[in-house]
Structures are given as structure tokens and as C-alpha cells.
Design an enzyme around this catalytic site. Structure first.
Site, PDB file in Angstrom:
ATOM      1  N   GLY A  44      38.012 -23.107 -27.748  1.00 14.49           N
ATOM      2  CA  GLY A  44      38.729 -22.376 -26.699  1.00 14.49           C
ATOM      3  C   GLY A  44      38.018 -21.175 -26.114  1.00 14.49           C
ATOM      4  N   GLU A  99      37.398 -14.667 -29.693  1.00 12.84           N
ATOM      5  CA  GLU A  99      38.458 -15.686 -29.778  1.00 12.84           C
ATOM      6  C   GLU A  99      39.086 -15.882 -28.394  1.00 12.84           C
ATOM      7  OE1 GLU A  99      39.809 -18.199 -30.918  1.00 12.84           O
ATOM      8  OE2 GLU A  99      40.986 -17.663 -32.692  1.00 12.84           O
ATOM      9  N   ASP A 100      39.734 -17.022 -28.194  1.00  8.69           N
ATOM     10  CA  ASP A 100      40.400 -17.252 -26.902  1.00  8.69           C
ATOM     11  C   ASP A 100      41.737 -16.519 -26.818  1.00  8.69           C
ATOM     12  OD1 ASP A 100      41.609 -18.931 -28.781  1.00  8.69           O
ATOM     13  OD2 ASP A 100      41.572 -20.713 -27.518  1.00  8.69           O
ATOM     14  N   ASP A 103      47.750 -15.657 -31.190  1.00  7.99           N
ATOM     15  CA  ASP A 103      49.123 -16.127 -30.998  1.00  7.99           C
ATOM     16  C   ASP A 103      49.932 -15.698 -32.231  1.00  7.99           C
ATOM     17  OD1 ASP A 103      51.156 -17.672 -29.742  1.00  7.99           O
ATOM     18  OD2 ASP A 103      50.627 -19.410 -30.939  1.00  7.99           O
ATOM     19  N   LYS A 131      49.083 -12.625 -27.377  1.00  8.26           N
ATOM     20  CA  LYS A 131      50.534 -12.814 -27.218  1.00  8.26           C
ATOM     21  C   LYS A 131      51.225 -12.093 -28.373  1.00  8.26           C
ATOM     22  CE  LYS A 131      50.649 -17.627 -25.692  1.00  8.26           C
ATOM     23  NZ  LYS A 131      51.145 -18.959 -26.103  1.00  8.26           N
ATOM     24  N   ASP A 159      43.024 -25.185 -23.751  1.00  7.25           N
ATOM     25  CA  ASP A 159      43.366 -26.585 -23.476  1.00  7.25           C
ATOM     26  C   ASP A 159      44.841 -26.905 -23.636  1.00  7.25           C
ATOM     27  OD1 ASP A 159      43.450 -26.315 -26.374  1.00  7.25           O
ATOM     28  OD2 ASP A 159      43.504 -28.508 -26.422  1.00  7.25           O
ATOM     29  N   ARG A 165      40.599 -27.396 -19.916  1.00  9.62           N
ATOM     30  CA  ARG A 165      39.739 -26.254 -20.256  1.00  9.62           C
ATOM     31  C   ARG A 165      38.887 -25.841 -19.058  1.00  9.62           C
ATOM     32  NH1 ARG A 165      39.787 -25.653 -25.930  1.00  9.62           N
ATOM     33  NH2 ARG A 165      39.925 -27.582 -27.112  1.00  9.62           N
TER      34      ARG A 165
HETATM   35  P1  5GP Z   1      47.210 -18.475 -34.017  1.00  7.32           P
HETATM   36  O1  5GP Z   1      46.559 -18.867 -35.296  1.00  7.32           O
HETATM   37  O2  5GP Z   1      47.010 -17.047 -33.622  1.00  7.32           O
HETATM   38  O3  5GP Z   1      48.657 -18.878 -33.977  1.00  7.32           O
HETATM   39  O4  5GP Z   1      46.609 -19.421 -32.934  1.00  7.32           O
HETATM   40  C1  5GP Z   1      45.426 -19.262 -32.348  1.00  7.32           C
HETATM   41  C2  5GP Z   1      45.012 -20.531 -31.649  1.00  7.32           C
HETATM   42  O5  5GP Z   1      46.116 -21.235 -31.104  1.00  7.32           O
HETATM   43  C3  5GP Z   1      44.168 -20.164 -30.473  1.00  7.32           C
HETATM   44  O6  5GP Z   1      42.825 -20.050 -30.851  1.00  7.32           O
HETATM   45  C4  5GP Z   1      44.424 -21.314 -29.520  1.00  7.32           C
HETATM   46  O7  5GP Z   1      43.521 -22.354 -29.761  1.00  7.32           O
HETATM   47  C5  5GP Z   1      45.833 -21.769 -29.834  1.00  7.32           C
HETATM   48  N1  5GP Z   1      46.811 -21.231 -28.860  1.00  7.32           N
HETATM   49  C6  5GP Z   1      47.761 -20.304 -29.052  1.00  7.32           C
HETATM   50  N2  5GP Z   1      48.463 -20.056 -27.930  1.00  7.32           N
HETATM   51  C7  5GP Z   1      47.930 -20.854 -26.987  1.00  7.32           C
HETATM   52  C8  5GP Z   1      48.209 -21.040 -25.593  1.00  7.32           C
HETATM   53  O8  5GP Z   1      49.077 -20.428 -24.957  1.00  7.32           O
HETATM   54  N3  5GP Z   1      47.419 -21.959 -24.954  1.00  7.32           N
HETATM   55  C9  5GP Z   1      46.438 -22.669 -25.584  1.00  7.32           C
HETATM   56  N4  5GP Z   1      45.753 -23.528 -24.844  1.00  7.32           N
HETATM   57  N5  5GP Z   1      46.153 -22.503 -26.884  1.00  7.32           N
HETATM   58  C10 5GP Z   1      46.884 -21.592 -27.577  1.00  7.32           C
END
Ligand code: 5GP
Length: 186
Positions: A44, A99-100, A103, A131, A159, A165
Site C-alpha cells: 500500500g 506506511e499507507d 487504521d 484514521k 487497494d 491502487r
Molecule cells: P491496521 O493494522 O492499522 O488496522 O491496518 C493497517 C492496514 O489496513 C493498512 O496498511 C492498509 O493496508 C489497511 N487499511 C486500513 N484502512 C484502509 C482503507 O481505508 N483503505 C485501504 N485500501 N486499506 C486500508
């Protein structure tokens, strides 16, 4: 310019370019004279990473790592898997993980712990998007591009089911796409 699968554009390519430049300048200032290794989290963050490294001046190395906490779809499984490790050791180095999006915080919490155990000189996290309202694990990034609401976004590297992407802007995915109505909207 986008189809029905896109609800709206959230961050335009012009806003992205401006913010990436600012982040690059800030990182350049913060590490002035210090060598730096930027770690790209696959897949990402690749587009953000490629733009960001070119906005940083100084002695920069790059490396890549892949972890996953998502299956196909838009909800996190809560489990983090290491898919690809770094190519080089990081002991004694200044590291920024790029990182992208942050979340729930699960992926970066895990990744940071894993990398800290390898004794880098310093370890920071730069995330293109954040977020904060979605956090399940307490986690704060050091450099953040944009804070966004709880909406699933695609484009600029992010994605939906490995697609979209390549969209140049950050877009909100139409909820119908992940509500199982894929054939109707595409
Ligand atoms: P976390 O471990 O913080 O819950 O998730 C991180 C990963 O979840 C990110 O690196 C990404 O790949 C995916 N992710 C979380 N929110 C989104 C979103 O709104 N869109 C996309 N495409 N991926 C997300």
C-alpha cells in the site's frame, strides 16, 4: 472521471503532492546530517514512498517489508503476518517505517515491536493517512500526511481487493462495492 465504484475524491493529487513535499522537508530538517533508512511497507505505501524519498535530502537508504492484517475485503482480521522481511540489518541505524494508513493500529504496533527488538539507533513511523477513530491498539505515528474519517479509501497505492491502487487521487469507495453489490456498480 471515476466510475460508480467511487463515492468521492477525498484528497486530490495536488493536495497529496503539496503535503508529501512538506513531510519530506520536515524529515530532511529532523535528520539533518544523519544517515536515514526508509522502510516501505508493501504494498500500500509504495506510491507514497516513491514520492516521499524524492522529497528528502541527505544520505538515504531504502528497504522493503511486508506484513498483512487484512484478507480480501475491508475489515481487519486482527492477525498480523510477516510476508517479507527486510533485506538488511537495521541495528544502529535511523529507521523510518513508511506506511499507507494507520487504521486499528494492529499492524504498526506489531511491526514497531518487531523492529525495535533489532536495536535500531532510532525508529519512527511516517504514515500517509491516519484514521484515529478506528484505533483498537494505542498507536501514534510520528509523521502523518492526512487525518481522515472512518471511510474506506482507495487510490495512491491503497487497494480494494488488490485493485484501484493506480488511482492518482485518494478516493472513498462506494459502500455498494463492499456490500456485495459489486456487479451492479462496476
Ligand atoms: P491496521 O493494522 O492499522 O488496522 O491496518 C493497517 C492496514 O489496513 C493498512 O496498511 C492498509 O493496508 C489497511 N487499511 C486500513 N484502512 C484502509 C482503507 O481505508 N483503505 C485501504 N485500501 N486499506 C486500508
Amino acid at each position: 472521471m471515476y466510475g460508480k465504484e467511487i463515492k468521492k475524491i477525498l484528497v486530490t493529487r495536488e493536495q497529496i503532492a503539496k503535503r508529501v513535499k512538506e513531510l519530506g522537508e520536515q524529515i530532511t530538517r529532523d535528520y539533518a546530517g544523519e544517515p536515514l533508512t526508509l522502510v516501505c511497507t508493501l504494498r500500500g505505501a509504495t506510491l507514497f514512498f516513491a514520492d516521499l524519498v524524492r522529497e528528502i535530502r541527505g544520505d538515504v537508504e531504502i528497504d522493503f517489508i511486508a506484513c498483512s492484517s487484512y484478507g480480501a475485503g475491508t475489515t481487519s482480521s486482527g492477525e498480523v503476518k510477516m510476508i517479507k522481511d527486510l533485506s538488511s540489518p537495521i541495528a544502529g541505524k535511523n529507521i523510518i517505517v513508511v506506511e499507507d494508513i494507520i487504521d486499528t493500529g494492529t499492524t504498526l504496533y506489531y511491526l514497531k515491536k518487531l523492529l525495535e527488538a533489532r536495536n535500531p539507533k532510532s525508529l519512527k513511523v511516517c504514515s500517509f493517512l491516519d484514521k484515529p477513530s478506528r484505533r483498537k491498539v494505542e498507536f501514534k505515528g510520528d509523521y502523518i500526511g492526512f487525518e481522515i474519517e472512518n471511510e474506506y479509501v482507495v487510490g495512491y497505492g491503497l487497494d480494494y481487493d488488490q485493485k484501484m491502487r493506480n488511482l492518482p487521487d485518494v478516493c472513498v469507495l462506494a459502500p455498494e462495492v463492499y456490500m456485495g453489490d459489486l456487479n451492479k456498480v462496476l
